[in-house]
Design a protein around this motif. Sequence first.
Motif, PDB file in Angstrom:
ATOM      1  N   GLN A 137     -12.356   7.171 -40.084  1.00  0.00           N
ATOM      2  CA  GLN A 137     -11.908   5.988 -39.356  1.00  0.00           C
ATOM      3  C   GLN A 137     -11.897   4.771 -40.272  1.00  0.00           C
ATOM      4  OE1 GLN A 137     -14.058   5.235 -35.693  1.00  0.00           O
ATOM      5  NE2 GLN A 137     -13.545   3.048 -35.710  1.00  0.00           N
ATOM      6  N   VAL A 148     -18.538   4.936 -35.252  1.00  0.00           N
ATOM      7  CA  VAL A 148     -17.334   5.291 -36.006  1.00  0.00           C
ATOM      8  C   VAL A 148     -17.318   6.792 -36.259  1.00  0.00           C
ATOM      9  CG1 VAL A 148     -17.105   3.034 -37.114  1.00  0.00           C
ATOM     10  CG2 VAL A 148     -18.509   4.790 -38.211  1.00  0.00           C
ATOM     11  N   GLU A 149     -16.117   7.305 -36.516  1.00  0.00           N
ATOM     12  CA  GLU A 149     -15.934   8.721 -36.822  1.00  0.00           C
ATOM     13  C   GLU A 149     -15.470   8.877 -38.262  1.00  0.00           C
ATOM     14  OE1 GLU A 149     -13.430  10.522 -33.863  1.00  0.00           O
ATOM     15  OE2 GLU A 149     -14.352   9.338 -32.259  1.00  0.00           O
ATOM     16  N   VAL A 178     -12.657   3.754 -45.469  1.00  0.00           N
ATOM     17  CA  VAL A 178     -12.841   4.571 -44.275  1.00  0.00           C
ATOM     18  C   VAL A 178     -14.271   5.090 -44.223  1.00  0.00           C
ATOM     19  CG1 VAL A 178     -10.405   5.257 -44.247  1.00  0.00           C
ATOM     20  CG2 VAL A 178     -12.093   6.719 -45.392  1.00  0.00           C
TER      21      VAL A 178
END
Length: 364
Positions: A278, A274-275, A295
Amino acid sequence: MTTPRKRSRKVKPIRLGDETIQPGEAKDVRLKISETYTGDEIALPVRVIHSAKPGPKVFISAAIHGDEINGTGIVHDLLYDVPMAIECGTLFLIPVVNVFGFETHERYLPDRRDLNRSFPGNESGSLASRVAAIFMREIVSQCDYGLDLHSAAFQRTNFPNVRADLSNPDTRKLALAFGCSLIVDGRGPEGSLRREACKIGCPTIILEAGEPWKIERGILELGVRGIRNTLIKLGMLSGEPITPAYQIRVKKTTWVRAEVGGILRYHIGAGDWVEAGQPIATNYTILGHAQHTLVSPADGIILSLATLPAVKPGEPIVHIAIPTRSIPGMRKSNQQNQGLAGRVRRDLATNIAKVEIPAETQPD
C-alpha cells in the motif's frame, strides 16, 4: 526474570532525600541531583502521596528526555485537574526527570548524553550517570512498579503505544491493564530506565505517545485514563477500568526510509492500518514533480512517522508495527475508528498533509 519486592503489612514513613513523608501524608519534595556553575542546587520535583494503608509503591515519571512533555502534562492532570487520592500504597509523581533538558527544550543533558541510556548509573561518573544513579537509589529502589511517559523523538509523532517485556508476568499485567490499543513487546534498550528497573525487581512499562515540545489533548486523556486503569488493577484505586475498543500486541517493527531527496506528501497517518504494497508517501521534487512513492513492506500499523516533510535518501519516514493478527480482517471490522484511540488517530492526522496518490507514481 525478576519479581516485585515483598511488602510489609505495617506502613512506615517514606524517606526521600532529606525529607520524611509520614503515612497518610502527601508532600512535595525537591530531590537534589546536581549543582549549577555557581554552586546552587539543582533539584528534581517530586510529589509523594503516601497512604496510611499498605499497598504497592509506584513511580510515574515523565520528561526523561527534556523535550518530551506530553508526559509532564499527564502528571499535571493527575496532580491538579483530577487530583489523585489513592486508597492504599504510595505514589511517586515526577513530572520532569531531565530538568536540564527541560530548561533548554532539548532531549539530552548538557553533556550530550541520553539519560535514558545511562541507567543504572554511577554516582561518581558523568552527569547523566550520576542523575541516573540518584533516581535509581531514591525512587526506583523504593518502588514495586513503574510507569515512564515518553513522546516521539525530534520531528516525529508516535501513535500511542505501551512498550513492555511481555515475557515478564508483572510487566505484562501492567501493559494489559493500562488499556492502550497497541502494545509493543520488548525489554527496552540497554541503559534504559524500564530495562534497568525491571532488573532490580521494579517491573516498569513506558507509554510512547505524540510529539515532542507539545502537550496534546487526546494524549493527556489517554495517559490519565491508562494510569488510572493501572492503579485500579493494582488495587490502589476503586472503580472499573475503561477498556479500549481493540488491543493489539506487536513483537516486530520495521522502518521505511526515503529513497530520494525531496518533499514528502503522506497518504496515511499515525495509527492507520496498512497492507503490504500500500502506498504510504510520495516524494516530490522541490519544483513539485512526483518522483517516487514509498509503499508498506508488510501488513501493519503506522507506529510513528516523520513530521518534517523535507527528506534525504536513507532518512527514516515511517515506523510500522507488524501484528500477528490479520490487518485486512481487522480493517473490515472498522476497529481503528472506534474509541479514544480512533479519536487520537484522527487528531494526529491533522498535523500532516495527506494527499491522493499521483497516478504516474502508483505501483503496478
